[in-house]
Design a protein around this motif. Sequence first.
Motif, short mmCIF file in Angstrom:
data_model
loop_
_atom_site.label_atom_id
_atom_site.label_comp_id
_atom_site.label_asym_id
_atom_site.label_seq_id
_atom_site.Cartn_x
_atom_site.Cartn_y
_atom_site.Cartn_z
N ARG A 72 1.01 -1.23 -0.13
CA ARG A 72 0.12 -0.22 -0.21
C ARG A 72 0.87 1.01 -0.16
O ARG A 72 0.75 2.22 -0.89
CB ARG A 72 -0.87 -0.74 1.32
CG ARG A 72 -1.91 1.53 0.82
CD ARG A 72 -2.49 1.40 3.19
NE ARG A 72 -3.26 2.90 2.76
CZ ARG A 72 -4.74 2.49 2.27
NH1 ARG A 72 -4.92 1.43 1.62
NH2 ARG A 72 -5.47 4.08 2.75
N LEU A 107 -10.03 0.53 -5.94
CA LEU A 107 -10.73 -1.26 -5.12
C LEU A 107 -12.18 -1.30 -5.31
O LEU A 107 -12.81 -1.91 -5.26
CB LEU A 107 -10.19 -0.71 -3.92
CG LEU A 107 -10.19 -2.80 -2.78
CD1 LEU A 107 -10.03 -3.60 -3.47
CD2 LEU A 107 -10.63 -1.88 -1.33
N ALA A 113 -7.39 -5.40 -6.29
CA ALA A 113 -8.10 -6.58 -5.26
C ALA A 113 -6.83 -6.75 -4.10
O ALA A 113 -5.75 -6.46 -3.88
CB ALA A 113 -8.21 -7.29 -5.95
N THR A 114 -7.89 -6.62 -2.81
CA THR A 114 -6.93 -7.01 -2.05
C THR A 114 -6.91 -8.34 -0.85
O THR A 114 -7.96 -8.35 -1.24
CB THR A 114 -6.76 -6.25 -0.92
OG1 THR A 114 -5.90 -5.87 -0.22
CG2 THR A 114 -8.17 -5.40 -0.34
N GLY A 118 -5.79 -4.36 2.32
CA GLY A 118 -5.68 -3.06 2.09
C GLY A 118 -3.74 -2.88 2.04
O GLY A 118 -3.47 -1.86 2.75
N PHE A 121 -1.35 -4.57 -2.36
CA PHE A 121 -3.31 -4.47 -3.47
C PHE A 121 -2.41 -5.06 -5.09
O PHE A 121 -1.47 -5.86 -5.07
CB PHE A 121 -3.34 -3.52 -4.37
CG PHE A 121 -4.18 -2.34 -2.82
CD1 PHE A 121 -5.24 -2.36 -3.32
CD2 PHE A 121 -3.20 -1.44 -2.14
CE1 PHE A 121 -6.25 -1.34 -1.67
CE2 PHE A 121 -4.05 -0.61 -0.83
CZ PHE A 121 -5.52 -0.91 -0.66
#
Length: 124
Positions: A72, A107, A113-114, A118, A121
């Motif tokens: 992130r 997102l 996507a995670t 978070g 990603f």
Amino acid sequence: MMELGALVCTARDPRCQECPWTAQCRWVAQGKPADEHAGRRRSQAWHGTDRQARGLVMARLRLAGPDIAVARADLLAEAARAGQASGRRRPVAADPKQPARALAGLLADGLIATDDDGASFRLP
């Protein structure tokens, strides 16, 4: 109907001969008056926009490759570069919330996507 407006009934080059609504068209009935806003239209700048920030994030994820997660913090740093493109005399003022907004928007749109709430990603 949207396609008609986008392809046939355009401000710059209306193609009235192709329009099924020409007989009911108010603009045609008024004698096809000139567009009073023609000289004032301007497209949105790119540098410093959320679109640029989102594009920078997507480019970074594409560079990482499929199924490779990117931290992130790295993506936030990439998005923060929006408005600081080379060739500009002065960078656009940065919005401190823009990088997080870019990630959240991507997102929500399903473009990233995670798997770890978070922390990182990846492309879906």
